[in-house]
Write a protein that holds these residues in place. Structure first.
Motif, PDB file in Angstrom:
ATOM      1  N   VAL A 126      23.133 -15.866 -20.963  1.00 30.41           N
ATOM      2  CA  VAL A 126      22.282 -17.041 -21.130  1.00 30.41           C
ATOM      3  C   VAL A 126      20.817 -16.612 -21.179  1.00 30.41           C
ATOM      4  CG1 VAL A 126      21.466 -19.145 -19.998  1.00 30.41           C
ATOM      5  CG2 VAL A 126      23.920 -18.623 -20.055  1.00 30.41           C
ATOM      6  N   SER A 127      20.072 -17.185 -22.111  1.00 32.05           N
ATOM      7  CA  SER A 127      18.655 -16.865 -22.271  1.00 32.05           C
ATOM      8  C   SER A 127      17.786 -18.049 -21.867  1.00 32.05           C
ATOM      9  CB  SER A 127      18.343 -16.490 -23.723  1.00 32.05           C
ATOM     10  OG  SER A 127      18.996 -15.291 -24.080  1.00 32.05           O
ATOM     11  N   LEU A 128      16.718 -17.758 -21.142  1.00 34.55           N
ATOM     12  CA  LEU A 128      15.725 -18.743 -20.753  1.00 34.55           C
ATOM     13  C   LEU A 128      14.401 -18.356 -21.388  1.00 34.55           C
ATOM     14  CD1 LEU A 128      16.526 -18.679 -16.923  1.00 34.55           C
ATOM     15  CD2 LEU A 128      17.467 -20.287 -18.596  1.00 34.55           C
ATOM     16  N   THR A 129      13.665 -19.334 -21.874  1.00 30.48           N
ATOM     17  CA  THR A 129      12.354 -19.091 -22.460  1.00 30.48           C
ATOM     18  C   THR A 129      11.279 -19.535 -21.488  1.00 30.48           C
ATOM     19  OG1 THR A 129      13.200 -19.435 -24.701  1.00 30.48           O
ATOM     20  CG2 THR A 129      10.817 -19.581 -24.398  1.00 30.48           C
ATOM     21  N   ALA A 130      10.335 -18.649 -21.202  1.00 29.53           N
ATOM     22  CA  ALA A 130       9.240 -18.966 -20.287  1.00 29.53           C
ATOM     23  C   ALA A 130       8.085 -19.590 -21.063  1.00 29.53           C
ATOM     24  CB  ALA A 130       8.767 -17.704 -19.581  1.00 29.53           C
ATOM     25  N   ARG A 131       7.510 -20.641 -20.494  1.00 28.21           N
ATOM     26  CA  ARG A 131       6.295 -21.239 -21.051  1.00 28.21           C
ATOM     27  C   ARG A 131       5.218 -21.217 -19.978  1.00 28.21           C
ATOM     28  NH1 ARG A 131       6.728 -22.967 -26.195  1.00 28.21           N
ATOM     29  NH2 ARG A 131       4.683 -21.979 -26.034  1.00 28.21           N
ATOM     30  N   HIS A 132       4.073 -20.655 -20.345  1.00 27.04           N
ATOM     31  CA  HIS A 132       2.925 -20.539 -19.456  1.00 27.04           C
ATOM     32  C   HIS A 132       2.167 -21.865 -19.473  1.00 27.04           C
ATOM     33  CE1 HIS A 132      -1.254 -18.504 -18.765  1.00 27.04           C
ATOM     34  NE2 HIS A 132      -0.793 -19.034 -17.649  1.00 27.04           N
ATOM     35  N   LEU A 133       2.029 -22.482 -18.303  1.00 25.09           N
ATOM     36  CA  LEU A 133       1.362 -23.773 -18.165  1.00 25.09           C
ATOM     37  C   LEU A 133       0.190 -23.610 -17.202  1.00 25.09           C
ATOM     38  CD1 LEU A 133       4.569 -25.975 -17.721  1.00 25.09           C
ATOM     39  CD2 LEU A 133       3.355 -25.494 -19.857  1.00 25.09           C
ATOM     40  N   VAL A 134      -1.017 -23.824 -17.693  1.00 27.26           N
ATOM     41  CA  VAL A 134      -2.225 -23.593 -16.910  1.00 27.26           C
ATOM     42  C   VAL A 134      -2.727 -24.906 -16.306  1.00 27.26           C
ATOM     43  CG1 VAL A 134      -4.597 -22.719 -16.979  1.00 27.26           C
ATOM     44  CG2 VAL A 134      -2.846 -21.698 -18.439  1.00 27.26           C
TER      45      VAL A 134
END
Length: 221
Positions: A126-134
């Motif tokens: 399973v793959s998870l995508t990281a999103r950078h939230l500032v």
């Protein structure tokens, strides 16, 4: 484990709730004293496990993890209530640690993998995508699982909750950055059916929250 249908409602001292997907099992548990949520993800094909936020109560988390251990633990951001059990969990399991690049220096357990926007983190197949939230912190990350058999699931840390974005401590610039990132990278990229797993409290969906976005911007928090 709770045998009740998954609702996302958990309480400190109570059982975990398990959201069973075709390829992934998501177990949610609440730990004190700040009612943090921790999430254990298990790949159905391989049995590999990943923990999101070793917030507190190491015994509770290690009991949830069980004898199979975890391959990795992701810390969503640098605030202390999200890593109180991290050292004990890592020492017990040997897990690889992940955190957002800009927040890693504020986490007193070494980060093995610095995470940037768009990076992929895997748990088994399973793959998870990281999103950078500032805005809530400089390096907060959300993790998105785009279920090929259904809709997306997103673990938002303290950046998105039912009823609003995370605390930006009355800083208008930080609020603007956070709501811009959340609108663009989460609401703008994912469907209304997307299930949201926050760092505290109950789950929600993007569809339930989307109509409130203009009001959040207007009120400034």
């Amino acid at each position: 484990m709770s045998e009740q249908p998954y609702s996302g409602k958990v309480s400190v001292g109570g059982p975990a709730q398990v959201h069973e997907l075709a390829d992934l099992m998501i177990s949610k548990v609440a730990v004190g004293p700040m009612d943090n949520n921790a999430y254990l993800l298990r790949c159905r094909a391989t049995g590999e496990q990943l923990l999101i936020d070793a917030a507190n109560e190491a015994h509770t988390l290690l009991t949830l993890i069980g004898d199979d251990g975890i391959a990795s633990v992701v810390t969503t951001h640098r605030h202390g209530d999200h890593w109180q059990a991290l050292r004990e969990v890592v020492d017990a399991t040997g897990a690889r640690t992940y955190a957002g690049r800009e927040d890693a220096e504020g986490i007193p357990v070494p980060t093995n993998v610095l995470v940037d926007d768009g990076d992929t983190i895997t748990v088994g197949r399973v793959s998870l995508t990281a999103r950078h939230l500032v805005g809530h912190t400089p390096g907060s990350i959300a993790l998105i699982y785009d279920d090929p058999h259904g809709h997306a699931h997103v673990f938002t840390g303290d950046c998105l909750f039912p009823g609003g974005v995370g605390n930006t401590h009355n800083d208008p610039e930080a609020f603007a950055r956070l709501i811009d990132d959340v609108e663009t990278k989460i609401f703008g990229a994912l469907s209304d059916e997307t299930w949201v797993y926050p760092g505290h409290g109950n789950d929600t969906t993007l569809g339930a929250e989307r109509p409130q976005l203009p009001e959040w911007r207007k009120r400034g928090w």
